[in-house]
Design a protein around this motif. Structure first.
Motif, mmCIF file in Angstrom:
data_model
loop_
_atom_site.group_PDB
_atom_site.id
_atom_site.type_symbol
_atom_site.label_atom_id
_atom_site.label_comp_id
_atom_site.label_asym_id
_atom_site.label_seq_id
_atom_site.Cartn_x
_atom_site.Cartn_y
_atom_site.Cartn_z
ATOM 1 N N LYS A 411 0.960 -1.268 -0.214
ATOM 2 C CA LYS A 411 -0.121 -0.196 -0.128
ATOM 3 C C LYS A 411 0.843 1.147 0.035
ATOM 4 O O LYS A 411 1.967 1.277 0.261
ATOM 5 C CB LYS A 411 -0.894 -0.134 1.116
ATOM 6 C CG LYS A 411 -0.362 0.456 2.534
ATOM 7 C CD LYS A 411 -1.274 -0.073 3.604
ATOM 8 C CE LYS A 411 -2.064 0.778 4.401
ATOM 9 N NZ LYS A 411 -2.775 0.070 5.693
ATOM 10 N N TRP A 412 0.435 2.374 -0.442
ATOM 11 C CA TRP A 412 1.161 3.538 -0.540
ATOM 12 C C TRP A 412 0.807 4.447 0.752
ATOM 13 O O TRP A 412 -0.330 4.631 1.171
ATOM 14 C CB TRP A 412 0.779 4.316 -1.897
ATOM 15 C CG TRP A 412 1.534 3.834 -3.221
ATOM 16 C CD1 TRP A 412 0.837 3.098 -3.782
ATOM 17 C CD2 TRP A 412 2.752 4.319 -3.465
ATOM 18 N NE1 TRP A 412 1.683 2.693 -4.853
ATOM 19 C CE2 TRP A 412 2.871 3.344 -4.556
ATOM 20 C CE3 TRP A 412 3.797 4.976 -2.920
ATOM 21 C CZ2 TRP A 412 4.273 3.450 -5.159
ATOM 22 C CZ3 TRP A 412 5.206 4.907 -3.470
ATOM 23 C CH2 TRP A 412 5.167 4.264 -4.880
ATOM 24 N N ILE A 413 1.746 4.759 1.420
ATOM 25 C CA ILE A 413 1.671 5.743 2.600
ATOM 26 C C ILE A 413 1.792 6.972 2.264
ATOM 27 O O ILE A 413 3.134 7.411 1.830
ATOM 28 C CB ILE A 413 2.295 5.134 3.790
ATOM 29 C CG1 ILE A 413 1.314 3.884 4.398
ATOM 30 C CG2 ILE A 413 2.591 6.118 4.826
ATOM 31 C CD1 ILE A 413 2.223 3.174 5.443
ATOM 32 N N VAL A 414 1.160 8.025 2.346
ATOM 33 C CA VAL A 414 1.441 9.471 2.145
ATOM 34 C C VAL A 414 1.353 10.200 3.363
ATOM 35 O O VAL A 414 0.256 10.208 4.050
ATOM 36 C CB VAL A 414 0.453 9.815 0.989
ATOM 37 C CG1 VAL A 414 0.702 11.519 0.567
ATOM 38 C CG2 VAL A 414 0.496 8.898 -0.273
ATOM 39 N N ARG A 415 2.428 11.164 3.605
ATOM 40 C CA ARG A 415 2.455 12.010 4.832
ATOM 41 C C ARG A 415 2.466 13.368 4.355
ATOM 42 O O ARG A 415 3.503 13.755 3.654
ATOM 43 C CB ARG A 415 3.550 11.689 5.631
ATOM 44 C CG ARG A 415 3.306 10.132 6.334
ATOM 45 C CD ARG A 415 4.752 9.636 7.187
ATOM 46 N NE ARG A 415 4.601 8.548 7.622
ATOM 47 C CZ ARG A 415 4.193 7.865 8.470
ATOM 48 N NH1 ARG A 415 3.743 8.723 9.399
ATOM 49 N NH2 ARG A 415 4.437 6.608 8.896
ATOM 50 N N ARG B 339 -14.190 0.826 6.229
ATOM 51 C CA ARG B 339 -14.368 -0.529 5.951
ATOM 52 C C ARG B 339 -15.547 -1.080 5.129
ATOM 53 O O ARG B 339 -15.599 -1.886 4.156
ATOM 54 C CB ARG B 339 -14.181 -1.457 7.176
ATOM 55 C CG ARG B 339 -12.671 -1.759 7.204
ATOM 56 C CD ARG B 339 -12.379 -2.808 8.795
ATOM 57 N NE ARG B 339 -11.178 -2.459 9.154
ATOM 58 C CZ ARG B 339 -10.889 -2.543 10.192
ATOM 59 N NH1 ARG B 339 -11.680 -2.516 11.309
ATOM 60 N NH2 ARG B 339 -9.482 -2.158 10.613
ATOM 61 N N GLU B 358 -0.930 7.380 12.878
ATOM 62 C CA GLU B 358 -0.350 5.896 12.444
ATOM 63 C C GLU B 358 -1.369 4.921 12.522
ATOM 64 O O GLU B 358 -1.383 3.859 11.660
ATOM 65 C CB GLU B 358 0.806 5.548 13.868
ATOM 66 C CG GLU B 358 1.921 6.449 13.659
ATOM 67 C CD GLU B 358 2.599 6.478 12.488
ATOM 68 O OE1 GLU B 358 2.749 5.317 12.012
ATOM 69 O OE2 GLU B 358 2.731 7.674 11.774
ATOM 70 N N LEU B 361 -3.158 4.985 9.189
ATOM 71 C CA LEU B 361 -2.266 4.373 8.011
ATOM 72 C C LEU B 361 -2.290 2.725 8.361
ATOM 73 O O LEU B 361 -2.212 2.303 7.261
ATOM 74 C CB LEU B 361 -0.805 4.798 8.182
ATOM 75 C CG LEU B 361 -0.610 6.478 8.081
ATOM 76 C CD1 LEU B 361 0.724 6.896 8.240
ATOM 77 C CD2 LEU B 361 -1.218 6.736 6.577
ATOM 78 N N ASN B 362 -2.243 2.361 9.449
ATOM 79 C CA ASN B 362 -2.102 0.790 9.561
ATOM 80 C C ASN B 362 -3.512 0.226 9.292
ATOM 81 O O ASN B 362 -3.430 -0.959 8.919
ATOM 82 C CB ASN B 362 -1.672 0.675 11.005
ATOM 83 C CG ASN B 362 0.058 0.850 11.119
ATOM 84 O OD1 ASN B 362 0.740 0.923 10.057
ATOM 85 N ND2 ASN B 362 0.347 1.191 12.273
ATOM 86 N N GLU B 363 -4.510 1.044 9.934
ATOM 87 C CA GLU B 363 -5.601 -0.077 9.997
ATOM 88 C C GLU B 363 -6.648 0.174 8.638
ATOM 89 O O GLU B 363 -7.816 -0.639 8.443
ATOM 90 C CB GLU B 363 -6.476 0.403 11.263
ATOM 91 C CG GLU B 363 -5.559 0.206 12.514
ATOM 92 C CD GLU B 363 -6.331 0.111 13.878
ATOM 93 O OE1 GLU B 363 -7.664 0.328 13.719
ATOM 94 O OE2 GLU B 363 -5.559 0.416 14.810
ATOM 95 N N VAL B 364 -6.492 1.328 8.065
ATOM 96 C CA VAL B 364 -7.241 1.348 6.655
ATOM 97 C C VAL B 364 -6.636 0.726 5.799
ATOM 98 O O VAL B 364 -5.239 0.847 5.220
ATOM 99 C CB VAL B 364 -7.367 2.854 6.558
ATOM 100 C CG1 VAL B 364 -8.062 3.092 5.078
ATOM 101 C CG2 VAL B 364 -8.277 3.608 7.634
ATOM 102 N N ASP B 365 -7.573 -0.264 5.153
ATOM 103 C CA ASP B 365 -6.969 -1.032 3.958
ATOM 104 C C ASP B 365 -7.207 -0.619 2.780
ATOM 105 O O ASP B 365 -7.643 -1.325 1.945
ATOM 106 C CB ASP B 365 -7.352 -2.537 4.450
ATOM 107 C CG ASP B 365 -6.964 -3.798 3.344
ATOM 108 O OD1 ASP B 365 -5.690 -3.499 2.850
ATOM 109 O OD2 ASP B 365 -7.603 -4.604 2.933
ATOM 110 N N SER B 366 -6.419 0.455 2.138
ATOM 111 C CA SER B 366 -6.784 0.837 0.923
ATOM 112 C C SER B 366 -5.463 1.131 -0.090
ATOM 113 O O SER B 366 -4.243 1.142 0.843
ATOM 114 C CB SER B 366 -7.409 2.355 1.051
ATOM 115 O OG SER B 366 -8.728 2.070 1.692
ATOM 116 N N VAL B 369 -3.060 5.529 1.477
ATOM 117 C CA VAL B 369 -3.751 6.107 2.743
ATOM 118 C C VAL B 369 -2.834 7.275 2.897
ATOM 119 O O VAL B 369 -1.529 7.322 2.980
ATOM 120 C CB VAL B 369 -3.618 5.080 3.877
ATOM 121 C CG1 VAL B 369 -4.708 4.048 3.787
ATOM 122 C CG2 VAL B 369 -2.436 4.223 4.043
ATOM 123 N N MET B 370 -3.398 8.369 3.451
ATOM 124 C CA MET B 370 -2.666 9.559 3.535
ATOM 125 C C MET B 370 -2.897 10.325 5.117
ATOM 126 O O MET B 370 -3.906 10.233 5.570
ATOM 127 C CB MET B 370 -3.080 10.463 2.436
ATOM 128 C CG MET B 370 -3.315 9.895 1.085
ATOM 129 S SD MET B 370 -3.715 11.254 0.022
ATOM 130 C CE MET B 370 -2.651 11.222 -1.337
#
Lengths: 422, 422
Positions: A411-415, B339, B358, B361-366, B369-370
């Motif tokens: 997954k892509w993480i964007v900050r 979800r 955090e 970012l960890n728990e959303v499964d897309s 995630v931003m």
């Protein structure tokens, strides 16, 4: 799902439980997952008699229904085989956890930071035949890669699998992870297998393991994305310049070192300019090891005894001590033959000609292409991946020997700090 | 193929020609492929009137059959749009060629060298709707990544696509690559689209582009592996600690900067503890830009005018100036909502709380995630990939914004000097 039927309710409830378990698994640390693997190995070792008892029931039923000796052998779990299964689980503890790996990333011109990280698929489905060892293997690999797994084993191994899954669930739960991390749908029978293939949205990826027919069914019927593993009609080409000793050793090893597996060679293509020089020695060594040689006319003229090769032989995965042999007039003809009959698993050339070696590597479109090495090396263990997840014969996602990272997505993480697009 | 019917013979002959072309393309150098791209851009520029004339025929037919203004706009190719298409092709020349990239490799303990290199898929299929720009885009991207491509455009753009494909074929052939590198099957009508989805073994991967319904059909019907791109029911969560200015700017940008695309926000979830402080300013700014606000009761109590949100709104991709707004009591409730309703494309949170960032970012499964950035950044161009291949919403092979490497597979190359397996 396309079809929702009222009697699918308990089935879908089970898959929902897998999804919930997958959320806990995705957030589990490597330490926690390794604890669960250790518990699985220990429970296998301490329940050998319970497992073999259930296995005996399956073996008795199998013998009574006449499933054949090869299948009975695959179905059998002895004390030694159970110990080997436990040892394989312990080995998975030692493998690197792919989850969380930073695959790539960068900082955009506006300061937004992006990174692509490995995450579990979520819920993996596995459909396989009467091999209870697959139950333990797949469960352990799925667990390590943070995936919940839904298993559909062959009905011939139903009693064994039921006990194995029960033990695995207890072991997993004892370490605080959800018991539903590993579930079987064997109690839903064939209808369950069919429903699993249509469970889009419930199952993230489906992995069939077994016969070509099983894999074909799953690939055709499934609306869930599939990783196709499988059949290998593997070719070795003996080029005009092939050194005799390499040809003899590589072909013999590729055919006889373990004939029942997908990376064993099935067809030998020999350049006409090398046939007289190389073929008698190669076939003689095979013959000494009990290999039946299905030869075309030109090969049969150079060695005896052989049986005649017919059209069907070129497309056959013997998985035993048989090999098809054909003399070709050029490397082009060899490549054309491969294009027509290969399952695109693994092909090799034996040559001392650099240009022909490069042409073969470039022009043969298979998962693994080799120069001067045994096709038996096309294997996750040999490639240093540590685990045998399978060998993908498709081009999407994974191709060739798979390791644990192939059981993950990203997954892509964007900050940012408030950036917007101009 | 599962069904072989006699009237499929010319169709399959066409796909065979694509396969043959793919062999030449796989071996083509980057220079050669770039020459072909340059020729395509030049031919588009020198045939503007021919293209617009064919396009006018499609537009007249579309207007007569009443396909609606939005579709007519997508269908339209003006001189300026053709120039933009040519410019996009020229830009692809500048992108790195993914083919031949060494992904990883090692030397095994016995001296055998293995390396995993990028190779083209082979033949890519594309099924899309009445957007003739996709014809040029996909053809150019496929060519650069060494793939032959079989196009099935919408019947509403049939005349335009026929001219475009003819021009592309001439341009490609003029540089010595096969004209069949780019083919259309529009002349086989709906039957052709159906056959394309079942052309396993002929087509290596199928990419649908268009409406959710089109994508759903392809995913369900296809036996060829599919890369699912698509629908985005995109969420932004305004956390209890969300800074007002970031919330206002990010939501406004994500909704209004280009409302018709899949990474535009559709649903806003606001923590109850922040609603009074943040929501009036956020919704006021949206309202000023003409956005219709579909609010739940608690959001409606804080801002007017709104229209009531119903269950259907939570699952709707408006693709226009509409937004659904809901007040939630906790981050957990927001994540549960996502979800349930998300298409797993892109979700963002606006927050100044590190732990909540955090967790999100960890728990959303897309796919993307931003934290504290506009969802409009979830895009191949913005991510620096240079080309817009699409945004994958599946977990297999590619996830999120795709670049040229996502249009390739890999193969393992193994080099030995006679090694066999022990």
């Amino acid at each position: 799902m396309a079809e929702t039927r009222s009697d699918l309710t308990p089935f879908l409830a089970k898959l929902d439980a897998s999804r919930t378990a997958s959320l806990a698994l995705a957030g589990a640390t490597t330490d926690r997952k390794n604890e669960a693997l250790l518990a699985i190995a220990e429970t296998l070792r301490s329940h050998v008699s319970e497992i073999t008892k259930a296995n005996q029931a399956d073996l008795d039923a199998g013998a009574a229904s006449g499933i054949g000796e090869a299948l009975l052998d695959r179905l059998t779990l002895t004390d030694a085989r159970i110990e080997a299964l436990a040892a394989a689980v312990l080995q998975i503890i030692g493998l690197a956890d792919p989850v969380g790996e930073n695959v790539r990333g960068s900082t955009l011109p506006n300061g937004v930071r992006i990174s692509q990280v490995r995450v579990p698929f979520g819920v993996v489905g596995a459909i396989y035949e009467a091999r209870p060892n697959v139950t333990v293997d797949i469960a352990a690999l799925a667990l390590k890669s943070g995936n919940a797994v839904v298993l559909r084993g062959g009905s011939a191994a139903e009693n064994t699998n039921k006990v194995l899954v029960g033990l695995i669930q207890e072991a997993v739960a004892s370490t605080g992870l959800p018991a539903e991390s590993v579930q079987t749908i064997d109690d839903f029978g064939r209808e369950g297998a069919r429903a699993l293939m249509r469970a889009r949205g419930y199952i993230d990826v489906l992995i069939p393991r077994g016969s070509a027919q099983l894999i074909q069914t799953v690939v055709t019927e499934s609306t869930v994305p599939v990783i196709e593993t499988g059949a290998g009609v593997v070719h070795i080409v003996l080029d005009e310049s092939a050194p005799v000793q390499w040809a003899v050793d590589i072909v013999h090893n590729a055919k006889t070192q373990r004939p029942s597996v997908c990376n064993a060679v099935e067809t030998l293509l020999v350049h006409a300019g090398a046939a007289e020089r190389v073929l008698p020695a190669v076939l003689s060594k095979l013959s000494e090891s009990g290999v039946t040689i299905h030869a075309d006319e030109r090969a049969a003229a150079l060695f005896a005894p052989t049986v005649p090769a017919c059209e069907e032989d070129w497309a056959t995965e013997y998985l035993g001590l048989d090999i098809a042999v054909r003399v070709v007039d050029s490397l082009d003809e060899a490549i054309r033959h491969i294009r027509r009959y290969s399952t695109r698993h693994t092909e090799a050339i034996v040559t001392s000609d650099l240009v022909n070696a490069e042409r073969f590597l470039n022009e043969v479109d298979s998962a693994t292409v080799m120069v001067n090495a045994s096709t038996r090396f096309s294997d996750g263990g040999e490639f240093g991946f540590g685990a045998e997840v399978g060998i993908s014969t498709q081009k999407l996602h994974a191709r060739g020997p798979m390791g644990l990272p192939e059981l993950t997505s990203t997954k892509w993480i964007v900050r940012g700090i408030g950036q917007v697009r101009v």
